[in-house]
Design a protein around this motif. Sequence first.
Motif, PDB file in Angstrom:
ATOM      1  N   LYS A 143       0.950  -1.412  -0.003  1.00 25.43           N
ATOM      2  CA  LYS A 143      -0.064   0.058  -0.030  1.00 25.43           C
ATOM      3  C   LYS A 143       0.848   1.119   0.074  1.00 25.43           C
ATOM      4  O   LYS A 143       1.688   1.440   0.902  1.00 25.43           O
ATOM      5  N   GLY A 144       0.665   2.083  -0.906  1.00 28.04           N
ATOM      6  CA  GLY A 144       1.432   3.375  -1.187  1.00 28.04           C
ATOM      7  C   GLY A 144       2.882   3.168  -2.104  1.00 28.04           C
ATOM      8  O   GLY A 144       3.405   4.047  -1.773  1.00 28.04           O
ATOM      9  N   GLY A 145       3.102   1.947  -2.360  1.00 31.35           N
ATOM     10  CA  GLY A 145       4.568   1.507  -2.861  1.00 31.35           C
ATOM     11  C   GLY A 145       5.627   1.213  -2.216  1.00 31.35           C
ATOM     12  O   GLY A 145       5.449   0.896  -0.884  1.00 31.35           O
ATOM     13  N   PHE A 146       6.774   1.221  -2.766  1.00 26.53           N
ATOM     14  CA  PHE A 146       8.156   0.768  -2.099  1.00 26.53           C
ATOM     15  C   PHE A 146       8.133   1.599  -1.081  1.00 26.53           C
ATOM     16  O   PHE A 146       7.866   2.829  -1.211  1.00 26.53           O
ATOM     17  N   ARG A 147       8.999   1.181  -0.056  1.00 29.17           N
ATOM     18  CA  ARG A 147       9.559   1.960   0.868  1.00 29.17           C
ATOM     19  C   ARG A 147      11.008   1.767   1.345  1.00 29.17           C
ATOM     20  O   ARG A 147      11.714   0.892   1.232  1.00 29.17           O
ATOM     21  N   ILE A 148      11.531   2.857   1.731  1.00 27.69           N
ATOM     22  CA  ILE A 148      12.701   2.867   1.939  1.00 27.69           C
ATOM     23  C   ILE A 148      12.707   3.728   3.609  1.00 27.69           C
ATOM     24  O   ILE A 148      12.492   4.695   3.506  1.00 27.69           O
ATOM     25  N   ILE A 149      13.646   3.053   4.446  1.00 25.38           N
ATOM     26  CA  ILE A 149      13.783   3.766   5.766  1.00 25.38           C
ATOM     27  C   ILE A 149      15.340   3.960   6.088  1.00 25.38           C
ATOM     28  O   ILE A 149      16.293   3.029   5.888  1.00 25.38           O
ATOM     29  N   PHE A 150      15.639   5.266   6.404  1.00 23.57           N
ATOM     30  CA  PHE A 150      17.152   5.232   6.933  1.00 23.57           C
ATOM     31  C   PHE A 150      16.970   5.316   8.228  1.00 23.57           C
ATOM     32  O   PHE A 150      16.478   6.175   8.816  1.00 23.57           O
TER      33      PHE A 150
END
Length: 262
Positions: A143-150
């Motif tokens: 939901k909402g697309g790919f995700r990246i967390i730093f």
Amino acid sequence: MSEAAVVLVTGASRGLGRGIAIELATNGYSVAINYAGNQVAAEEAAELCRQAAPNDNQKFFPVRGDISSSESRSAMLKAVLDHFGRLDALVNNAGIAPSVRADITEASEESFESLIKTNLMGPYFLTQEVANYWLKEKPSPLKGGFRIIFVTSISSHTASISRGDYCISKAGLSMAVQLWSQRLADENIQVYELRPGIMKTDMTAGVTSKYDALIEDGLVPQKRWGTAKDLGLAAKSLIDGDFPFSTGTVIDVDGGFQIRHL
């Protein structure tokens, strides 16, 4: 049963990364557990994830990789894709502390270079590689697309003159979040910064008594150490898509440390 979404968590064999991996496991995700050298710890983290997983379609794959090395980063990503056949989210958690805490008038170039390569260049260019892969792929099922967390640190904005190299590496990482969130915003890829405070980990084991006193004196308004679970809960919420209109946002996980107060 449908295939579980896959998250690559760097530095996930111990500490904060392990906490993130376990919380993701509890919510139905498969996790690629990156480690630099401690395979025993990575296997232990994978087993803890299996115990926490609610679904039998979830998989937990320890994958070795040194994020400071371009060749190792590429090999790690290939191994993850070969194993799972997909990747839906990336958590850039891996990082190192200085081997020796030294005043900035005495700290070495070797230490500075080592921290920059691991804490800043590693996640920056791993993100580049993952983003370029995603830009060629079909839209994410998340939901909402790919995700990246730093995962950064309060050291990105709080000076510590005995760890200048660490502070600068984390400050640079905060800017990397802004750059990647801006670049990928219209590509259905959300980018976030988790900024932990004083956390109970291996990295802080040597200064426990110092920070126990500071916390009790009010440095942290909530008057306790942060835990791997605290950070894991925040990461899980971001991966779940609970902040769909907040790319580039900083989430402080620091017990109120960032509050300016008298």
